[in-house]
Design an enzyme around this catalytic site. Structure first.
Site, PDB file in Angstrom:
ATOM      1  N   HIS A 175      -3.673  -4.895   0.444  1.00 24.69           N
ATOM      2  CA  HIS A 175      -3.130  -5.442   1.688  1.00 24.69           C
ATOM      3  C   HIS A 175      -3.194  -6.977   1.660  1.00 24.69           C
ATOM      4  CE1 HIS A 175      -2.576  -1.758   4.026  1.00 24.69           C
ATOM      5  NE2 HIS A 175      -3.620  -1.293   3.347  1.00 24.69           N
ATOM      6  N   GLU A 220      -1.746  -9.046   3.357  1.00 24.13           N
ATOM      7  CA  GLU A 220      -1.575  -9.681   4.682  1.00 24.13           C
ATOM      8  C   GLU A 220      -2.894 -10.146   5.290  1.00 24.13           C
ATOM      9  OE1 GLU A 220      -1.164  -6.462   3.996  1.00 24.13           O
ATOM     10  OE2 GLU A 220      -1.628  -5.145   5.694  1.00 24.13           O
ATOM     11  N   CYS A 275       0.829  -1.202   0.000  1.00 25.94           N
ATOM     12  CA  CYS A 275       0.000   0.000   0.000  1.00 25.94           C
ATOM     13  C   CYS A 275       0.871   1.263   0.000  1.00 25.94           C
ATOM     14  CB  CYS A 275      -1.004  -0.045   1.147  1.00 25.94           C
ATOM     15  SG  CYS A 275      -2.483   0.895   0.754  1.00 25.94           S
TER      16      CYS A 275
HETATM   17  N1  GLN Z   1      -2.108   6.808   2.828  1.00 26.77           N
HETATM   18  C1  GLN Z   1      -2.161   6.078   1.597  1.00 26.77           C
HETATM   19  C2  GLN Z   1      -3.504   6.223   0.902  1.00 26.77           C
HETATM   20  O1  GLN Z   1      -4.470   6.626   1.494  1.00 26.77           O
HETATM   21  C3  GLN Z   1      -1.841   4.615   1.846  1.00 26.77           C
HETATM   22  C4  GLN Z   1      -2.817   3.926   2.732  1.00 26.77           C
HETATM   23  C5  GLN Z   1      -2.322   2.605   3.235  1.00 26.77           C
HETATM   24  O2  GLN Z   1      -1.142   2.291   3.182  1.00 26.77           O
HETATM   25  N2  GLN Z   1      -3.218   1.797   3.757  1.00 26.77           N
HETATM   26  O3  GLN Z   1      -3.604   5.934  -0.249  1.00 26.77           O
END
Ligand code: GLN
Length: 566
Positions: free
Chosen positions: A509, A511, A384
């Site tokens: 994500h 995970e 992410c």
């Molecule tokens: N802050 C970034 C976004 O909003 C990444 C978010 C995250 O890593 N979950 O896109």
């Protein structure tokens, strides 16, 4: 057969591992051929943990349907096949909000709206909503500690819920602590007696007590607890700290006969064999591990183990698949102020993982760490925000876009390689979170397609910002490949560098979908590459003297306090 219910409460102190124990109970019932659902009720006033700092609450766990939930739901999914949805996690805030909305609409027809019956009715409806179709046993964990002011309406609601159901269809399991007094060398039962007393005051008589303890219970202690707590002696179960792996917890509970006790109590069929062969094999496999790989985690919340809980679990699963113990080197991103900091912090690691996150703190440190991994040929995995940082790093240092940045932290930059997503008509959606499962098409022949062994996957998301498609051609013409794309909105999901031993960044994500017996493919590939790197001698002597069972060495199976993943 009507669905049976188990309510799990906690007493004496928090952090007893109630989520893990609940998940383990779900698993042992599943292994007896029963279909379970899992749910968590949280007494705090936040509507969900989405806005809470990970320092407060650990990671936010995301379900397929896009609910931002408590991290205990991660345990549920890792241990059971229960389908988790928005109805799998209710908080005081969520319940009150629904009641107040109804009140504003005039649904209560002028009545005075009160905790009993209106809040408790909404809670009961929430419990019923969390029961998936055709479920034999619905397990509901109640957050907090019995005796807290906040938990009272929840306990009242489950008491009423049990009263509304046929006798024998509901049982209560209370998880409690037997503190060990080192000075006198004994375990104490008084806090347990008092906590059960509190429950009985409300009208809940626990059927089973699970006693968390550091040392084995002394002879006759179960009898004493039974007498004072009004719980049958064979239903006083010891749950000693596991000294090796959290995956032993379900087997320990089976050894104590908990699956049988539950089946008998709820009138469920009990298949009298122990279908845990694969699980036991896995534990044996973990015991035989004699190799380590060291992974640098460059993040913002590295001080708190729970903040990246699912990532650490996923690394552990991948380690089991490769017969290696994954040792974590946790690096606070904001301490990496220049190249020499990075070199000092990361020298010797076999892989670098940059997790997701929000906020600007540590962003430049993450970007420096990624540059180091890219230029050094060290396996890299960005998740992410970690993927977004990899894109920024590449744009700045390889594509020559010096002011490349994310719109999230640099609204002025010309080169916002990470920006807000546009909808189909090109109108910016203004920061809507992309939450839950989205499809991703994989480009054949890439590392991503190879790892997944598929052309199409679903992964869970939690972010606002995206790879900016305006820069897509520029990247496509470079050595960074776009290997995964969301087909509905044409959003970049995965980037990789084919010439590098292992360099991959994913916008989602992964995970949240790893399981002990089926590690998530990208994690598995990453640890495989790290193992390769360790063979190449990259690590030097950094790992000497650490073994799989040495808590001081900080292997993955242990949390910061040295106890196993609790
Ligand atoms: N802050 C970034 C976004 O909003 C990444 C978010 C995250 O890593 N979950 O896109």
């Amino acid at each position: 057969m009507a669905t049976k219910h188990i309510f799990i409460t906690g007493g004496v102190v928090s952090s007893l591992g109630k989520g893990l124990t609940s998940a383990a109970i779900g698993m042992i019932l599943e292994r007896r051929g029963l279909k379970v659902s899992m749910q968590k009720l949280d007494p705090y006033i936040n509507v969900d943990p989405g806005t809470m700092s990970p320092f407060q609450h650990g990671e936010v766990y995301v379900t397929d349907d896009g609910a931002e939930t408590d991290l205990d739901l991660g345990h549920y999914e890792r241990f059971t096949h229960a389908q988790l949805t928005k109805a799998s996690n209710f908080t005081t805030g969520k319940i009150y909000r629904s009641v107040i909305e109804k009140e504003r609409r005039g649904d209560y027809l002028g009545k005075t709206v009160q905790v009993i019956p209106h809040i408790t009715d909404a809670l009961k409806a929430g419990i019923a909503e969390g029961v998936n179709k055709d479920v034999d046993v619905a397990i509901t964990e109640i957050g907090g500690t019995v005796g807290d002011i906040e938990s009272l309406p929840f306990l009242e609601a489950v008491r009423q819920y049990a009263l509304d159901r046929p006798q024998g269809d509901v049982m209560f399991i209370h998880l409690t602590l037997l503190p060990y007094l080192r000075a006198s060398g004994e375990l104490k039962t008084k806090p347990t007696q008092q906590s059960v007393g509190k429950l009985r005051e409300i009208g809940i008589q626990p059927d089973v007590l699970i006693c968390r303890t550091e040392v084995p219970m002394e002879e006759g202690m179960d009898k004493k607890i039974s007498l004072f707590c009004n719980v049958r002696e064979d239903c006083v179960i010891e749950e000693k700290d596991v000294d090796f792996s959290i995956y032993e917890v379900p087997l320990d509970l089976v050894k104590r006969g908990l699956d049988r006790i539950i089946c008998v109590r709820l009138g469920l069929p009990f298949v009298d064999e122990t279908p845990f062969g694969d699980w036991k094999e896995m534990i044996e496999r973990i015991r035989r591990i004699d190799q380590t790989v060291e992974i640098g985690i460059v993040g913002k919340y590295v001080e708190l183990h729970d903040a990246y809980k699912s990532i650490y679990e996923s690394l552990s699963h991948a380690g089991i698949a490769h017969d290696v113990d994954v040792v974590l080197r946790k690096v606070a991103a904001e301490t990496l102020e220049d190249e020499s900091d990075v070199q000092r912090a990361l020298a010797g690691v076999h892989g670098v993982l940059v997790p997701g996150g929000f906020g600007e703190r540590g962003l430049e440190g993450k970007i420096r760490a990624i540059r180091w991994a890219r230029e050094n040929g060290t396996p890299f995995f960005g998740i992410c925000l970690g993927m977004q940082c990899a894109v920024i790093e590449y744009a700045r240092n390889v594509l020559g876009l010096e002011d490349a940045h994310t719109l999230e932290h640099s609204p002025e930059t010309e080169n916002a390689v990470i920006s807000l997503m546009d909808d189909q008509e090109g109108v910016p959606l203004g920061g809507t979170m992309r939450l839950g499962a989205y499809a991703c098409d994989l480009r054949p022949g890439t590392l991503a397609a190879d790892l997944y062994g598929a052309n199409h996957v679903d992964e869970r998301h939690r972010h606002r910002y995206e790879f900016n498609n305006r820069f897509r051609d520029l990247f496509e013409a470079s050595d960074m490949t776009i290997s995964g794309v969301n087909p509905e909105r044409d959003l970049v999901e995965i980037v990789e560098i084919p010439g590098h031993p292992f360099f991959i960044g994913v916008q989602f994500h992964p995970e949240f979908k790893s399981r002990p017996l089926s590690p998530q493919p990208v994690f598995k590939g990453f640890i495989g590459a790290a193992k390769e790197a360790s063979r190449g001698g990259v690590a030097g002597g950094a790992l000497e003297g650490r073994t799989a069972t040495d808590p001081a060495g900080g292997p993955l199976a242990h949390d910061d306090s040295g106890t196993v993943n609790r």
